[in-house]
Design a protein around this motif. Structure first.
Motif, PDB file in Angstrom:
ATOM      1  N   GLY A  58       0.810  -1.212   0.000  1.00 20.35           N
ATOM      2  CA  GLY A  58       0.000   0.000   0.000  1.00 20.35           C
ATOM      3  C   GLY A  58       0.844   1.263   0.000  1.00 20.35           C
ATOM      4  O   GLY A  58       0.539   2.228  -0.702  1.00 20.35           O
ATOM      5  N   SER A  59       1.923   1.263   0.780  1.00 23.94           N
ATOM      6  CA  SER A  59       2.821   2.425   0.797  1.00 23.94           C
ATOM      7  C   SER A  59       3.506   2.609  -0.555  1.00 23.94           C
ATOM      8  O   SER A  59       3.602   3.725  -1.063  1.00 23.94           O
ATOM      9  CB  SER A  59       3.873   2.269   1.896  1.00 23.94           C
ATOM     10  N   ALA A  60       3.997   1.510  -1.132  1.00 25.89           N
ATOM     11  CA  ALA A  60       4.658   1.596  -2.438  1.00 25.89           C
ATOM     12  C   ALA A  60       3.681   2.103  -3.501  1.00 25.89           C
ATOM     13  O   ALA A  60       4.039   2.936  -4.334  1.00 25.89           O
ATOM     14  CB  ALA A  60       5.242   0.241  -2.827  1.00 25.89           C
ATOM     15  N   VAL A  61       2.444   1.621  -3.438  1.00 26.18           N
ATOM     16  CA  VAL A  61       1.418   2.095  -4.378  1.00 26.18           C
ATOM     17  C   VAL A  61       1.153   3.585  -4.142  1.00 26.18           C
ATOM     18  O   VAL A  61       1.128   4.381  -5.086  1.00 26.18           O
ATOM     19  CB  VAL A  61       0.109   1.283  -4.251  1.00 26.18           C
ATOM     20  N   ARG A  62       0.963   3.955  -2.892  1.00 27.85           N
ATOM     21  CA  ARG A  62       0.664   5.355  -2.560  1.00 27.85           C
ATOM     22  C   ARG A  62       1.749   6.292  -3.082  1.00 27.85           C
ATOM     23  O   ARG A  62       1.471   7.401  -3.532  1.00 27.85           O
ATOM     24  CB  ARG A  62       0.494   5.514  -1.052  1.00 27.85           C
ATOM     25  N   SER A  63       3.003   5.819  -3.084  1.00 28.30           N
ATOM     26  CA  SER A  63       4.102   6.656  -3.566  1.00 28.30           C
ATOM     27  C   SER A  63       3.998   6.941  -5.058  1.00 28.30           C
ATOM     28  O   SER A  63       4.664   7.850  -5.561  1.00 28.30           O
ATOM     29  CB  SER A  63       5.447   5.987  -3.262  1.00 28.30           C
ATOM     30  N   SER A  64       3.168   6.175  -5.764  1.00 24.89           N
ATOM     31  CA  SER A  64       3.020   6.358  -7.211  1.00 24.89           C
ATOM     32  C   SER A  64       1.742   7.102  -7.598  1.00 24.89           C
ATOM     33  O   SER A  64       1.511   7.346  -8.774  1.00 24.89           O
ATOM     34  CB  SER A  64       3.022   4.988  -7.909  1.00 24.89           C
ATOM     35  N   LEU A  65       0.914   7.440  -6.610  1.00 23.78           N
ATOM     36  CA  LEU A  65      -0.389   8.056  -6.895  1.00 23.78           C
ATOM     37  C   LEU A  65      -0.285   9.565  -7.077  1.00 23.78           C
ATOM     38  O   LEU A  65       0.498  10.234  -6.409  1.00 23.78           O
ATOM     39  CB  LEU A  65      -1.376   7.771  -5.759  1.00 23.78           C
ATOM     40  N   SER A  66      -1.134  10.080  -7.940  1.00 25.88           N
ATOM     41  CA  SER A  66      -1.284  11.526  -8.046  1.00 25.88           C
ATOM     42  C   SER A  66      -2.254  11.979  -6.950  1.00 25.88           C
ATOM     43  O   SER A  66      -2.891  11.151  -6.295  1.00 25.88           O
ATOM     44  CB  SER A  66      -1.846  11.910  -9.416  1.00 25.88           C
ATOM     45  N   GLU A  67      -2.389  13.267  -6.788  1.00 25.57           N
ATOM     46  CA  GLU A  67      -3.318  13.805  -5.781  1.00 25.57           C
ATOM     47  C   GLU A  67      -4.765  13.425  -6.083  1.00 25.57           C
ATOM     48  O   GLU A  67      -5.591  13.376  -5.181  1.00 25.57           O
ATOM     49  CB  GLU A  67      -3.192  15.331  -5.701  1.00 25.57           C
ATOM     50  N   ALA A  68      -5.069  13.129  -7.347  1.00 28.99           N
ATOM     51  CA  ALA A  68      -6.441  12.805  -7.755  1.00 28.99           C
ATOM     52  C   ALA A  68      -6.732  11.303  -7.686  1.00 28.99           C
ATOM     53  O   ALA A  68      -7.829  10.883  -8.016  1.00 28.99           O
ATOM     54  CB  ALA A  68      -6.692  13.305  -9.175  1.00 28.99           C
ATOM     55  N   GLU A  69      -5.753  10.503  -7.248  1.00 27.78           N
ATOM     56  CA  GLU A  69      -5.943   9.059  -7.216  1.00 27.78           C
ATOM     57  C   GLU A  69      -5.945   8.517  -5.793  1.00 27.78           C
ATOM     58  O   GLU A  69      -5.364   9.107  -4.884  1.00 27.78           O
ATOM     59  CB  GLU A  69      -4.820   8.359  -7.995  1.00 27.78           C
ATOM     60  N   SER A  70      -6.599   7.372  -5.647  1.00 27.64           N
ATOM     61  CA  SER A  70      -6.550   6.603  -4.407  1.00 27.64           C
ATOM     62  C   SER A  70      -6.485   5.137  -4.806  1.00 27.64           C
ATOM     63  O   SER A  70      -6.570   4.802  -5.984  1.00 27.64           O
ATOM     64  CB  SER A  70      -7.783   6.889  -3.534  1.00 27.64           C
ATOM     65  N   ALA A  71      -6.311   4.251  -3.827  1.00 33.04           N
ATOM     66  CA  ALA A  71      -6.159   2.832  -4.151  1.00 33.04           C
ATOM     67  C   ALA A  71      -6.712   1.975  -3.025  1.00 33.04           C
ATOM     68  O   ALA A  71      -6.815   2.412  -1.876  1.00 33.04           O
ATOM     69  CB  ALA A  71      -4.688   2.510  -4.383  1.00 33.04           C
TER      70      ALA A  71
END
Length: 132
Positions: A58-71
């Motif tokens: 989840g942290s690794a994914v979050r590091s790739s997200l834009s401000e407009a994205e969630s996961a």
């Protein structure tokens, strides 16, 4: 890049997960082994290890997200290789795929002596904010 901190993810605070390194597509998390995290034989409960895998990806994914994205997690896989013992566990996670709607990460969890405790992977669905 969005960062976590004390109070950002209350469950992490509750069980003691700490994000120690976050780079684009990579994360390291640490959890100190406490008595409340153990199962009956005195080793870290498998659910704690699974949680650590999910959190690390989840942290690794979050590091790739834009401000407009969630996961959100849609799949989790754990291979336990040895009992979790020692002072702490460290999870090292790398994104192996980051698409428009899915991200897949892999994790190695090691104990405080550097021995492999578990391998895992997780798939996350990526959500984009809808425009009004």
């Amino acid at each position: 890049m969005k960062r976590t901190g004390k109070g950002m993810i209350p469950f992490w605070d509750y069980i003691g997960i700490e994000e120690t390194l976050l780079e684009k597509g990579y994360a390291e998390l640490k959890i100190t082994i406490q008595p409340q995290l153990l199962q009956g034989r005195g080793t870290v409960h498998g659910g704690v290890i699974a949680t650590l895998i999910d959190a690390a990806v989840g942290s690794a994914v979050r590091s790739s997200l834009s401000e407009a994205e969630s996961a959100s997690t849609v799949e989790l896989k754990v291979n336990y290789t040895r009992p979790g013992i020692g002072e702490y566990l460290v999870a090292k996670s790398t994104l192996s795929h980051r698409g428009k709607t899915l991200a897949v990460g892999e994790v190695k969890i090691e104990d405080s002596s550097g021995k492999l405790v578990a391998l895992g992977s997780a798939t996350y669905m990526i959500f984009s904010a809808k425009k009004a």
